[in-house]
Design a protein around this motif. Structure first.
Motif, short mmCIF file in Angstrom:
data_model
loop_
_atom_site.label_atom_id
_atom_site.label_comp_id
_atom_site.label_asym_id
_atom_site.label_seq_id
_atom_site.Cartn_x
_atom_site.Cartn_y
_atom_site.Cartn_z
N GLY A 133 44.24 35.31 41.95
CA GLY A 133 43.54 34.10 42.37
C GLY A 133 44.42 32.88 42.31
O GLY A 133 45.61 32.95 41.97
N LEU A 134 43.82 31.73 42.65
CA LEU A 134 44.54 30.46 42.72
C LEU A 134 43.96 29.48 41.70
O LEU A 134 42.75 29.50 41.42
N ILE A 135 44.83 28.62 41.18
CA ILE A 135 44.43 27.55 40.27
C ILE A 135 44.82 26.23 40.90
O ILE A 135 45.94 26.06 41.39
N ALA B 34 41.82 29.12 49.02
CA ALA B 34 41.47 30.42 48.44
C ALA B 34 40.36 31.09 49.25
O ALA B 34 40.41 32.30 49.54
N ALA B 35 39.36 30.31 49.64
CA ALA B 35 38.27 30.86 50.44
C ALA B 35 38.79 31.35 51.79
O ALA B 35 38.38 32.41 52.28
N ARG B 36 39.67 30.58 52.40
CA ARG B 36 40.22 30.96 53.71
C ARG B 36 41.01 32.26 53.62
O ARG B 36 40.97 33.10 54.54
N LEU B 37 41.72 32.46 52.49
CA LEU B 37 42.55 33.65 52.32
C LEU B 37 41.78 34.82 51.72
O LEU B 37 42.33 35.91 51.56
N GLY B 38 40.53 34.59 51.35
CA GLY B 38 39.74 35.66 50.75
C GLY B 38 40.17 35.99 49.33
O GLY B 38 40.07 37.14 48.89
#
Length: 360
Positions: free
Chosen positions: A280-282, A309-313
């Protein structure tokens, strides 16, 4: 009198090596460095088997010099499969000796899971996140190790308040330090704080392997997780790490603005192409709350990382504030996550989220 490069070269000029001649006369030496009795250099420019045969001969010769504490000789291997011949791997000792040759990714002894923290870009607080997350996971009951893989700019010794030089009981195994409940290793622990690391790629990759496989990571008990603080970019260290051991996950840190996200996306692409799962991303430095009036501002924008993050799933792991206390704590060698307050709570929440996901 301190040991000099010329003394080392004089010895090497007198030693005939397998294949004939000397390593000096055949111009096989690269990046010779002599510091406080530690001698390091790279051997390249001859067939792999020949260079490997030279290594013990040259190591013995240099060790015969008065004042030599250890010898590191790195021999680059051929290009890894599937990388178009653009990268090199290396083997070499950290404190005398050298790791056994490996074929394919190997587990790190004493370590259950390995998670790398990257950014693709410098200046987004990746090292601060790494140190505080390590401490937060330790406070949550996990056995944690922290490997500072930013070899050209190691900052974890300062952030973790570690100053002691690591020891080696047998000249092969390196014992990590322990700081704030975390097993720690960094090349910065072996250098003066203001001393630059001036190594070519093979030396750097050899050092990375040594810190993975020659460090006794379970010195304080088997680790639940080893966090690896990666350098900026998508270069030698990241490639060596992904080829030499299996990553159980990676975390990408970015600030909200588009310029930082451009490089974060490159890091994500790299991890995906190297089969390293992205956990995931922070979003770091997401907001700033004025200590005087309590107003919340967003100097780098807001929500950019969560949207990406949402765009990349990919999962969005959380947003961390821009907090003066975090900077002061890191400079003082006591990560904010080791104390109390809003910053410690934010990192505790991040640690609990990773544990709840089964990542740690």
């Amino acid at each position: 009198m301190a040991l000099s490069k010329e003394q080392v070269l004089d010895v090497l000029r007198a030693v005939e090596v397998p294949g004939g001649g000397t390593a000096v006369s055949r111009d096989l030496l690269r990046a010779l460095a002599v510091q406080d009795g530690v001698v390091r250099f790279v051997l390249e420019g001859a067939p792999q088997a020949e260079l490997e045969a030279m290594r013990p001969v040259l190591e013995a010769a240099v060790k015969s010099l008065p004042g030599v504490a250890s010898v590191t000789i790195v021999v680059p291997a051929g290009p890894p499969r599937g990388m178009g011949g653009t990268a090199q791997q290396a083997r070499g000792p950290a404190i005398g000796g050298h790791p056994k040759p490996q074929s394919g990714p190997q587990p790190v002894p004493g370590v259950a899971r390995i998670i790398a923290v990257g950014s693709g870009k410098g200046g987004v607080g990746k090292s601060t996140v790494s140190s505080n997350l390590a401490v937060a996971l330790s406070r949550a009951g996990k056995r944690v190790g922290l490997l500072d893989a930013d070899i050209y700019g190691p900052s974890q010794p300062r952030m973790m308040g570690a100053t002691q030089r690591p020891s080696s009981p047998d000249g092969q195994t390196i014992l990590p330090l322990k700081a704030h409940g975390v097993a720690l290793m960094s090349v910065g622990l072996m250098l003066k704080e203001d001393e630059a690391v001036i190594w070519r790629g093979p030396m750097l990759m050899g050092a990375m392997q040594q810190m993975l496989f020659q460090v006794k990571w379970d010195e304080f008990g088997p680790l639940d997780v080893l966090l690896i603080d990666l350098p900026p970019g998508t270069g030698d260290v990241q490639l060596t790490l992904c080829q030499k051991t299996k990553l159980d996950g990676t975390i990408v840190v970015s600030t909200p603005q588009d310029v930082a996200l451009l490089d974060a996306k490159k890091a994500i692409d790299m991890f995906r192409r190297l089969d390293a799962p992205v956990l995931g991303l922070i979003e770091n430095m997401s907001s700033y709350i004025c200590a005087n009036c309590g107003h919340e501002a967003h100097p780098f924008g807001q929500g950019g990382v969560e949207a990406e993050a949402a765009r990349l799933g990919l999962p969005f792991l959380g947003a961390l504030p821009l907090d003066l206390d975090v900077r002061l704590a890191g400079d003082a060698g006591t990560p904010a996550a080791a104390g109390e307050g809003a910053a410690a709570e934010a990192y505790a929440a991040l640690a609990e989220a990773l544990i709840a996901r089964g990542a740690v």
